[in-house]
Design an enzyme around this catalytic site. Structure first.
Site, PDB file in Angstrom:
ATOM      1  N   ILE A   1      40.327  37.034  51.090  1.00  0.00           N
ATOM      2  CA  ILE A   1      40.073  38.094  50.004  1.00  0.00           C
ATOM      3  C   ILE A   1      39.364  37.482  48.915  1.00  0.00           C
ATOM      4  O   ILE A   1      39.754  36.651  48.110  1.00  0.00           O
ATOM      5  CB  ILE A   1      41.563  38.621  49.479  1.00  0.00           C
ATOM      6  CG1 ILE A   1      42.257  39.371  51.054  1.00  0.00           C
ATOM      7  CG2 ILE A   1      41.521  39.663  48.532  1.00  0.00           C
ATOM      8  CD1 ILE A   1      43.608  39.702  50.559  1.00  0.00           C
ATOM      9  N   PRO A   2      38.226  37.929  48.528  1.00  0.00           N
ATOM     10  CA  PRO A   2      37.185  37.234  47.546  1.00  0.00           C
ATOM     11  C   PRO A   2      37.609  37.492  45.964  1.00  0.00           C
ATOM     12  O   PRO A   2      36.832  38.091  45.471  1.00  0.00           O
ATOM     13  CB  PRO A   2      35.938  37.866  48.055  1.00  0.00           C
ATOM     14  CG  PRO A   2      36.086  39.062  48.560  1.00  0.00           C
ATOM     15  CD  PRO A   2      37.445  39.190  49.199  1.00  0.00           C
ATOM     16  N   CYS A   3      38.866  36.970  45.659  1.00  0.00           N
ATOM     17  CA  CYS A   3      39.177  37.151  44.300  1.00  0.00           C
ATOM     18  C   CYS A   3      38.202  36.673  43.471  1.00  0.00           C
ATOM     19  O   CYS A   3      38.271  37.040  42.198  1.00  0.00           O
ATOM     20  CB  CYS A   3      40.734  36.870  44.108  1.00  0.00           C
ATOM     21  SG  CYS A   3      40.816  34.975  44.597  1.00  0.00           S
ATOM     22  N   HIS A   4      37.509  35.768  43.603  1.00  0.00           N
ATOM     23  CA  HIS A   4      36.504  34.945  42.756  1.00  0.00           C
ATOM     24  C   HIS A   4      35.334  35.955  42.500  1.00  0.00           C
ATOM     25  O   HIS A   4      34.612  35.656  41.440  1.00  0.00           O
ATOM     26  CB  HIS A   4      36.017  33.756  43.567  1.00  0.00           C
ATOM     27  CG  HIS A   4      34.998  33.980  44.882  1.00  0.00           C
ATOM     28  ND1 HIS A   4      35.843  34.409  46.014  1.00  0.00           N
ATOM     29  CD2 HIS A   4      33.794  34.138  45.013  1.00  0.00           C
ATOM     30  CE1 HIS A   4      34.683  34.387  46.917  1.00  0.00           C
ATOM     31  NE2 HIS A   4      33.771  34.377  46.382  1.00  0.00           N
ATOM     32  N   ARG A   5      35.428  36.903  43.160  1.00  0.00           N
ATOM     33  CA  ARG A   5      34.071  37.995  43.033  1.00  0.00           C
ATOM     34  C   ARG A   5      34.651  39.142  41.942  1.00  0.00           C
ATOM     35  O   ARG A   5      33.802  40.020  41.588  1.00  0.00           O
ATOM     36  CB  ARG A   5      33.774  38.668  44.050  1.00  0.00           C
ATOM     37  CG  ARG A   5      33.018  37.947  45.055  1.00  0.00           C
ATOM     38  CD  ARG A   5      32.647  38.196  46.621  1.00  0.00           C
ATOM     39  NE  ARG A   5      32.048  37.407  47.394  1.00  0.00           N
ATOM     40  CZ  ARG A   5      32.301  37.227  48.642  1.00  0.00           C
ATOM     41  NH1 ARG A   5      32.788  38.657  49.257  1.00  0.00           N
ATOM     42  NH2 ARG A   5      31.886  36.349  49.424  1.00  0.00           N
TER      43      ARG A   5
END
Length: 186
Positions: free
Chosen positions: A139-143
């Site tokens: 789940i690309p929370c860095h984006r």
């Protein structure tokens, strides 16, 4: 969480990562730590009952995708099966929205709040969901950025600098632009 929980610590070009799973899907992912033991400790801190074990084929494919990601390849994790049965409905909705942010793109906490119909006043709660994301990268929370395109926080090892490194792998830079004209040196 149903059933037995297994985990694997594995090397990537970004450092040692960890992944834990149940029969239903991946339940936890640990971004690179300082070393394999630190990564293992961070991964199993919330899963003390987890046992090391060989990954089933779907988890092995996710591990391969993570290795490719940290080698700089554009990877889509949206099809990776997750076991998020212990998450609230609100967090699940936020995570579903975040999974749709593609490689090389970013969004903001406020935009996700609006996209899920919660309104911009829920941006802080979206940020809390991202901070508690049990499967960072997948789940690309860095984006997901703070208002105004600011980097914002990152709860993974290395904090915001890790977030910046991951975004840089995807071609997103927060460095100031190079000057248009160089000085003549006199």
């Amino acid at each position: 969480m149903p059933g037995d929980i297994r985990y694997l610590i594995f090397e990537t070009q970004g450092g040692p990562c960890g992944i834990a799973w149940t029969a239903a899907g991946i339940v936890r992912f640990q971004l690179p730590g300082e070393d394999a033991e630190t990564t293992r400790r961070l991964l199993t801190r919330r899963l003390p009952e987890a046992q090391a074990g060989p990954p089933p084929p779907d988890v092995a494919r996710a591990v391969d995708a993570v290795k490719r990601y940290f080698a700089g390849e554009a990877v889509d994790f949206s099809g990776v099966a997750l076991d998020l049965s212990d998450q609230s409905d609100f967090f699940l909705t936020v995570y579903d929205a975040a999974r749709r942010v593609p490689w090389g793109a970013t969004t903001t906490y406020g935009t996700i709040a609006r996209d899920i119909g919660a309104g911009p006043e829920m941006a802080r709660e979206v940020g809390q969901a991202m901070a508690k994301n049990p499967v960072a990268l997948i789940i690309p929370c860095h984006r997901v950025l703070a208002a105004g395109g600011k980097v914002g926080g990152f709860s993974a090892p290395g904090g915001s600098s890790s977030k910046l490194k991951m975004l840089a792998l995807e071609g997103i830079s927060f460095a100031p632009p190079a000057p248009a004209q160089q000085s003549f040196g006199f």
